[in-house]
Scaffold this motif. Sequence first.
Motif, PDB file in Angstrom:
ATOM      1  N   LEU A 144       0.849  -1.187   0.000  1.00  0.00           N
ATOM      2  CA  LEU A 144       0.000   0.000   0.000  1.00  0.00           C
ATOM      3  C   LEU A 144       0.888   1.241   0.000  1.00  0.00           C
ATOM      4  N   GLN A 145       0.785   2.031  -1.043  1.00  0.00           N
ATOM      5  CA  GLN A 145       1.628   3.203  -1.239  1.00  0.00           C
ATOM      6  C   GLN A 145       0.817   4.474  -0.997  1.00  0.00           C
ATOM      7  N   PRO A 146       1.496   5.592  -0.705  1.00  0.00           N
ATOM      8  CA  PRO A 146       0.776   6.870  -0.614  1.00  0.00           C
ATOM      9  C   PRO A 146       0.055   7.178  -1.920  1.00  0.00           C
ATOM     10  N   SER A 147      -1.011   7.899  -1.798  1.00  0.00           N
ATOM     11  CA  SER A 147      -1.801   8.252  -2.974  1.00  0.00           C
ATOM     12  C   SER A 147      -0.927   8.939  -4.026  1.00  0.00           C
ATOM     13  N   ALA A 148      -1.021   8.466  -5.284  1.00  0.00           N
ATOM     14  CA  ALA A 148      -0.178   9.017  -6.337  1.00  0.00           C
ATOM     15  C   ALA A 148      -0.925   9.250  -7.649  1.00  0.00           C
ATOM     16  N   THR A 149      -2.243   9.026  -7.645  1.00  0.00           N
ATOM     17  CA  THR A 149      -3.032   9.186  -8.876  1.00  0.00           C
ATOM     18  C   THR A 149      -4.058  10.298  -8.711  1.00  0.00           C
ATOM     19  N   LEU A 150      -4.073  11.205  -9.679  1.00  0.00           N
ATOM     20  CA  LEU A 150      -5.102  12.251  -9.694  1.00  0.00           C
ATOM     21  C   LEU A 150      -6.479  11.630  -9.921  1.00  0.00           C
ATOM     22  N   ASP A 151      -7.484  12.295  -9.439  1.00  0.00           N
ATOM     23  CA  ASP A 151      -8.860  11.878  -9.721  1.00  0.00           C
ATOM     24  C   ASP A 151      -9.277  12.504 -11.049  1.00  0.00           C
ATOM     25  N   PRO A 152      -9.334  11.701 -12.121  1.00  0.00           N
ATOM     26  CA  PRO A 152      -9.648  12.275 -13.433  1.00  0.00           C
ATOM     27  C   PRO A 152     -11.093  12.764 -13.564  1.00  0.00           C
ATOM     28  N   GLY A 153     -11.915  12.405 -12.605  1.00  0.00           N
ATOM     29  CA  GLY A 153     -13.312  12.823 -12.672  1.00  0.00           C
ATOM     30  C   GLY A 153     -13.566  14.199 -12.105  1.00  0.00           C
ATOM     31  N   LYS A 154     -12.581  14.790 -11.463  1.00  0.00           N
ATOM     32  CA  LYS A 154     -12.776  16.104 -10.852  1.00  0.00           C
ATOM     33  C   LYS A 154     -12.353  17.226 -11.805  1.00  0.00           C
ATOM     34  N   PRO A 155     -13.206  18.216 -11.999  1.00  0.00           N
ATOM     35  CA  PRO A 155     -12.831  19.361 -12.859  1.00  0.00           C
ATOM     36  C   PRO A 155     -11.553  20.039 -12.368  1.00  0.00           C
ATOM     37  N   GLU A 156     -11.345  20.032 -11.049  1.00  0.00           N
ATOM     38  CA  GLU A 156     -10.150  20.679 -10.491  1.00  0.00           C
ATOM     39  C   GLU A 156      -8.870  19.993 -10.959  1.00  0.00           C
ATOM     40  N   SER A 157      -8.942  18.683 -11.189  1.00  0.00           N
ATOM     41  CA  SER A 157      -7.771  17.966 -11.698  1.00  0.00           C
ATOM     42  C   SER A 157      -7.412  18.451 -13.091  1.00  0.00           C
ATOM     43  N   ARG A 158      -8.425  18.646 -13.907  1.00  0.00           N
ATOM     44  CA  ARG A 158      -8.187  19.151 -15.265  1.00  0.00           C
ATOM     45  C   ARG A 158      -7.615  20.566 -15.228  1.00  0.00           C
ATOM     46  N   GLN A 159      -8.147  21.385 -14.362  1.00  0.00           N
ATOM     47  CA  GLN A 159      -7.656  22.767 -14.254  1.00  0.00           C
ATOM     48  C   GLN A 159      -6.198  22.790 -13.811  1.00  0.00           C
ATOM     49  N   PHE A 160      -5.871  21.908 -12.855  1.00  0.00           N
ATOM     50  CA  PHE A 160      -4.502  21.838 -12.341  1.00  0.00           C
ATOM     51  C   PHE A 160      -3.534  21.407 -13.442  1.00  0.00           C
ATOM     52  N   ILE A 161      -3.869  20.348 -14.158  1.00  0.00           N
ATOM     53  CA  ILE A 161      -2.975  19.846 -15.208  1.00  0.00           C
ATOM     54  C   ILE A 161      -2.863  20.852 -16.349  1.00  0.00           C
TER      55      ILE A 161
END
Length: 617
Positions: free
Chosen positions: A229-246
């Motif tokens: 079990l690793q620390p979270s490393a994947t963006l949530d592609p379903g969130k508009p904020e993820s798209r804005q950030f990228i």
Amino acid sequence: MSNINLLNYITKYEAAAGYFDYKQISMPQYTEFNILNLIKIIFPEGIEESNAHTVDFEQTDHIVPQGYRLSIKPKSIKVTYNTLSGAAYSLITLKHLAMQAENKIPCGEYIDEPTFPVRGVLYDISRDKVPKLETLLRLTDIIFELKYNQLQLYVEGLTFEYECFKNYLTEQGYLTKQEILTLQEYCKQRFIDLVPNQNTLGHMAPWLAIDDFSPLSKNPEGELAFGVLQPSATLDPGKPESRQFIKAITEEMLSVFNSDNYNVNLDEAFGIQTGEEYSNWVAYMESLCKIYDKNMLMWSDMLNTYPEIKSVLPRNAVLLDWGYEADYPFDMECKILAKEGYKFYVCPGTSAWRSISGRTDNMIKNTDNAIVSAIRYGAEGIIAAEWGDCGHWQTYPIAITGIAYIGLCAWSGKPLNRSVLTGYLNDQVYGDESKQIGDLLYDLGNLYLDDELMLLNGTFAYHYYCMGIASKEQKQSYIKALLDWMIPYAERFEQEGEKEIVKYLKAPLKENYSKQLQFIENQKSKIQKLHLNCGDKKTIIFELYLTAAMLEFSLAIAIYIENPDKSMLMEMKPALEEIIVKFRKNWFERNKSGGLEKSMQNLFEIKNQIENALSSL
């Protein structure tokens, strides 16, 4: 002639009688500006200009782009080329011929062209080591002489100067935009495409560890990767904020780079749960690339997780097929990519990360395997991956060995024997008058062949630093945890007819500590005899001794685990303290200070373990 290794990696040589005396070389006074600039770059010591010159240049469309022809006679040399890059590569060949032939260049026709139009290096600047500009310029010189024409600096997290997120940057922990611009111009003069590269879905742990960005995580509780079990490393592609950030970090990075290409990565997105979810995000990244008029490069590994997406990925993207083990199934994967009609590159690795001194045999077999499959299925490029996983502990010359071999093979399209690689390292990279450093680096990189067990993606020399001052039981548990993910991963290779990798993972443990220690001692005596003639020769020697010391200390841990002894701990304590001092000194020589303390965490932990053990005995 037998000493001219270059003849093993050019396309064709038609011998003729006689020799050209390189000491008589002179360029025409009327040489055009572009050619003159190339001469100054490739021959910084200068070449005489004369009306009675011995070298002539001719441009023609009858030679393939990047290719060239050297017609060498006893009193003259004619360079025929199509593109300026071809002229540059011809001059590099001429320089190398003179060095290898000791200024007596055999006459004849040297006809040469690359097997792959794209030949690149991916250099990790994000796993703790952020190189200084002068380190990157030196790297660029080396890969230019290997005729690479692409360089990618891998960004994961905050190792680029994002002005829109300036408050989150660590001092001396990133490349500035001005440094990128300087490097970009330096690369341009050497026909190297400096390609922007940053992860945009997985490998986002550095960002998601920051409170302000953690809400963008797909799996805040963590995600399973390599059996742990690793620390979270994947963006949530379903969130508009993820798209804005990228979009924000993409816009900022691309504002600095002139390349037509953009590597968006998209690999190892362990938090993604459906192929549809992944392919929708790929489509979004493709739309961004279109906005900024960039060709999208992306890794192809998620096709193994979600094979149903192979028919829906963007047809104009370049897929990067990576794998770093000797028996990696490139053939099967390249066949699928070719059948689906994708443009693709094949990406072997230097095998230097998580190793201390490299894995030479693995790197060579991995590269040879990649080249064969790339040719068979029509790959357009080869990328040499130099990663920095887990602290980026390999020193600079350990990385260069793999970069050199992959570069030579990417140009020639064929496997090369040991003497070609070691000769190139001796002459072209390090200018070693003793002719020893090539063999020394080659052999140091094969220390792992005497490991207790052959592992994937690393060596015991590295893993003992992770175990630390452990008990036998803790060591057994550690190895079991490694094999619990390595064997299932390797069984995929077995299903495709490559059983060797599974066989050696399941082999019984063997103990060769004394043999390995004696080998390291022999290599140290060879370091003393080196006579290098490169600008960073003192640093190279220092790095070789540091590598040897780290290998020795790793074996000290191994021996202590088997036979715990207070007197041995007392010897290990000052040895580790000396390694820490030298590690830090070498880091500052090549890299910025940011990331150093994180990279050294295992060293500090072992130091504390030793001190605690001594105080309790």
